[in-house]
Design a protein around this motif. Structure first.
Motif, short mmCIF file in Angstrom:
data_model
loop_
_atom_site.label_atom_id
_atom_site.label_comp_id
_atom_site.label_asym_id
_atom_site.label_seq_id
_atom_site.Cartn_x
_atom_site.Cartn_y
_atom_site.Cartn_z
N ILE A 168 0.86 -1.20 0.00
CA ILE A 168 0.00 0.00 0.00
C ILE A 168 0.88 1.24 0.00
CG2 ILE A 168 -1.81 1.28 1.20
CD1 ILE A 168 -2.76 -1.30 2.48
N THR A 169 0.64 2.13 -0.95
CA THR A 169 1.37 3.40 -1.00
C THR A 169 0.37 4.53 -0.71
OG1 THR A 169 1.02 3.71 -3.38
CG2 THR A 169 2.96 2.45 -2.73
N THR A 170 0.89 5.70 -0.35
CA THR A 170 -0.04 6.77 0.05
C THR A 170 0.56 8.16 -0.15
OG1 THR A 170 -1.64 7.34 1.79
CG2 THR A 170 0.63 7.02 2.51
N ASP A 171 -0.30 9.17 0.00
CA ASP A 171 0.11 10.58 0.04
C ASP A 171 -0.29 11.12 1.40
OD1 ASP A 171 0.69 10.48 -2.72
OD2 ASP A 171 -1.33 11.11 -3.26
N ILE A 172 0.59 11.90 2.01
CA ILE A 172 0.25 12.53 3.30
C ILE A 172 0.67 13.99 3.28
CG2 ILE A 172 0.71 12.57 5.79
CD1 ILE A 172 1.04 9.52 5.69
N ILE A 173 -0.25 14.86 3.73
CA ILE A 173 0.06 16.29 3.88
C ILE A 173 0.14 16.56 5.39
CG2 ILE A 173 -0.81 18.65 3.55
CD1 ILE A 173 -2.42 17.55 1.12
N VAL A 174 1.26 17.08 5.85
CA VAL A 174 1.34 17.50 7.26
C VAL A 174 1.16 19.01 7.35
CG1 VAL A 174 2.83 15.58 7.92
CG2 VAL A 174 3.86 17.77 7.32
N ALA A 175 0.76 19.47 8.54
CA ALA A 175 0.64 20.91 8.83
C ALA A 175 -0.43 21.59 7.99
CB ALA A 175 1.99 21.61 8.69
N PHE A 176 -1.51 20.86 7.67
CA PHE A 176 -2.66 21.51 7.05
C PHE A 176 -3.20 22.53 8.06
CE2 PHE A 176 -7.17 21.83 5.90
CZ PHE A 176 -7.07 22.03 4.52
N PRO A 177 -3.72 23.68 7.60
CA PRO A 177 -4.19 24.70 8.55
C PRO A 177 -5.11 24.12 9.63
CG PRO A 177 -4.28 25.56 6.32
CD PRO A 177 -3.88 24.12 6.20
N GLY A 178 -4.77 24.43 10.88
CA GLY A 178 -5.58 23.96 12.00
C GLY A 178 -5.13 22.62 12.57
N GLU A 179 -4.10 21.98 11.99
CA GLU A 179 -3.65 20.67 12.47
C GLU A 179 -3.00 20.81 13.85
OE1 GLU A 179 -1.40 17.22 10.18
OE2 GLU A 179 0.08 18.57 11.09
N THR A 180 -3.60 20.16 14.85
CA THR A 180 -3.05 20.18 16.21
C THR A 180 -2.04 19.04 16.35
OG1 THR A 180 -4.72 18.66 17.03
CG2 THR A 180 -5.26 21.02 17.13
N GLN A 181 -1.34 19.03 17.49
CA GLN A 181 -0.42 17.92 17.76
C GLN A 181 -1.17 16.60 17.80
OE1 GLN A 181 2.77 17.88 17.61
NE2 GLN A 181 3.10 15.78 18.32
N LYS A 182 -2.39 16.64 18.36
CA LYS A 182 -3.23 15.43 18.43
C LYS A 182 -3.60 14.95 17.02
CE LYS A 182 -6.49 12.47 19.94
NZ LYS A 182 -6.83 11.87 18.65
N ASP A 183 -3.94 15.89 16.13
CA ASP A 183 -4.26 15.53 14.73
C ASP A 183 -3.05 14.85 14.08
OD1 ASP A 183 -6.86 16.65 14.72
OD2 ASP A 183 -6.04 18.64 14.32
N GLU A 229 8.29 26.13 11.22
CA GLU A 229 9.22 25.23 11.93
C GLU A 229 8.48 24.02 12.50
OE1 GLU A 229 8.14 28.64 14.74
OE2 GLU A 229 8.64 28.38 12.62
N ILE A 230 7.21 24.21 12.90
CA ILE A 230 6.41 23.07 13.41
C ILE A 230 6.10 22.12 12.25
CG2 ILE A 230 4.17 22.38 14.38
CD1 ILE A 230 4.26 24.89 16.12
N GLY A 231 5.70 22.68 11.09
CA GLY A 231 5.42 21.87 9.90
C GLY A 231 6.63 21.06 9.49
N SER A 232 7.80 21.71 9.48
CA SER A 232 9.04 21.01 9.08
C SER A 232 9.38 19.89 10.05
CB SER A 232 10.20 22.00 8.99
OG SER A 232 9.93 22.94 7.98
N ALA A 233 9.21 20.14 11.34
CA ALA A 233 9.52 19.13 12.36
C ALA A 233 8.59 17.92 12.20
CB ALA A 233 9.40 19.73 13.75
N ARG A 234 7.32 18.19 11.92
CA ARG A 234 6.36 17.09 11.74
C ARG A 234 6.71 16.26 10.50
NH1 ARG A 234 0.70 20.31 13.35
NH2 ARG A 234 1.17 20.37 15.58
#
Length: 436
Positions: free
Chosen positions: A298-313, A353-358
């Motif tokens: 299984i392959t996938t696409d993932i977007i991190v740090a979409f607007p409003g993304e919390t640490q829990k998300d 910087e949070i987006g990059s770290a994620r």
């Protein structure tokens, strides 16, 4: 018709753009006598087939057009096609008057008509070319790509594609099957079916015929004699019903590798993205497929740090990655795109910087999974379709589940299926020895 005019095409973006470029080349070859060249300086016609999904597509497009204009020979024409062309239209010629014509992603069939009309702009996203029979392109002779639909009805808030490729219309199944037949007659043993959402295929045809399903299309395509493998991209997790999953598992011609674009593991973020499914639905579909198909990748696409993304998300995304253990992830850090609904969420943007770290954390987690799974192939014998020759005396090919395999060999193996005993594994590919 004399064939001394040379055509250079630069293709950016997705596999559908690759297929569109093949259509452009085949149409211009058949109707206008062009032959392909890979040297810009030799070309009488230079075409950029653009993508609006990549970062800063507009700035990059004008920079590339400028470079081409400097390199081109006197009298050579420049055309701009594809999604950014659909999006910008007449503005391209206003900003770069040396561009001769502009053809949008939904208007590829008009290429032979506009190529000789200076200043021509064809970018209507209502144009319907779902029943247009394109000339046959000569490309990788072992694998053919066939578009099964045009456009997209989804409204994902981060994506500009629906506004550049228009509403979704399915290409009639008999045309698809016929194109597959022709490709097999030319030597293809594998076909790749392409659409923005392949498994919503059959909901709308331009001749108002009855609805038809992607599952039925897979059954019809698999009846083509001489066709050994079927791949497709990209299905949408929302439309992975039981019928589709069972056909996928049962049909021996279908490659046991599936691209399931997750985008986010958080149900809240999936809602903000307008993806239409939940974390639980995605996990349920992935686990049903793993259950039915032991060797599934299984392959996938993932977007991190979409607007409003919390640490829990974000942790929800990591949780899905840990449960599904994807075999390949195309990772992206969210960046705003013009013409998308997510632009209205600027007040919820995640600091860089949070987006990059994620992103780094996600990449590292996936690397650890690959370091666990890839070595398990060592010692196994895998059936490989040999597709290309490497300069170091090796050939390269892919297994049924789309694992890349290298082995010693010569051009006489091209297009053949061989059994390879795996002796080495990296995170991205395998190496082995032919045993038959």
């Amino acid at each position: 018709m004399s064939s001394n005019k040379k055509l250079f095409i630069q293709t950016l973006g997705c596999q559908m753009n690759d297929t569109d470029s093949q259509h452009i080349q085949a149409e211009l070859e058949k109707h206008k006598g062009y032959t392909a060249t890979d040297k810009i300086e030799d070309a009488d016609l230079i075409i950029i087939n653009t993508c609006s999904v990549r970062e800063k597509p507009v700035q990059k497009l004008f920079s590339e057009i400028g470079q081409f204009n400097k390199k081109k020979k006197e009298g050579a024409k420049i055309g701009v096609c594809g999604c950014t062309a659909s999006h910008l239209g007449h503005d391209i010629i206003k900003r770069a008057p040396y561009v001769d014509f502009v053809v949008g992603a939904r208007n590829i069939s008009k290429i032979k008509d506009v190529v000789d009309v200076k200043g021509s702009v064809e970018v209507s996203i209502d144009n319907d070319e779902s029943t247009y029979e394109f000339s046959t392109a000569k490309t990788n002779q072992y694998r053919a790509s066939v578009n099964i639909s045009v456009g997209c009805d989804k409204k994902c808030t981060y994506c500009i594609v629906p506004s550049t490729r228009g509403e979704e219309i399915s290409i009639p199944p008999e045309m698809i099957v016929e194109q597959v037949r022709k490709s097999v007659a030319l030597g293809a043993v594998e076909v790749m079916l392409l659409g923005q959402n392949v498994n919503s295929y059959g909901r709308r045809f331009s001749d108002n015929r009855e609805k038809y399903t992607f599952t039925k299309l897979l059954q019809d395509v698999s009846k083509v004699e001489g066709l050994k493998r079927i791949r497709f991209s990209s299905p949408h997790p929302l439309h992975m019903d039981d019928d589709f999953i069972e056909e996928f598992a049962r049909n021996e011609k279908i490659s046991k590798c599936i691209h399931m674009p997750l985008q986010s593991g958080s149900t809240e973020i999936l809602k903000a993205m307008k993806r239409g499914y939940t974390k639980e639905w995605f996990l349920n579909r992935a686990s049903k497929m793993r259950e039915l198909i032991p060797n599934l990748r299984i392959t996938t696409d993932i977007i991190v740090a979409f607007p409003g993304e919390t640490q829990k998300d974000f942790e929800d995304t990591l949780d899905v990655v840990n449960q599904v253990k994807f075999d390949q992830i195309f990772n992206f850090k969210y960046s705003p795109r013009p013409g998308t609904e997510a632009l209205n969420l600027a007040d919820k943007e995640i600091p860089d910087e949070i987006g990059s770290a994620r992103l780094i954390e996600l990449i590292e987690l996936h690397k650890r999974h690959l370091e666990d799974t890839m070595p398990t192939y060592v010692g196994k014998t895998l059936n490989v379709l040999v597709e290309s020759l490497k300069p170091n005396g090796e050939v390269c090919g892919f297994t049924d589940s789309y694992l890349q395999v290298f082995t010693k060999g010569s051009d006489e193996l091209l297009g053949k299926f061989v059994d390879v005993k795996i002796t080495e594994a990296t995170r991205t590919s395998l190496k082995g020895e032919i045993i038959s």
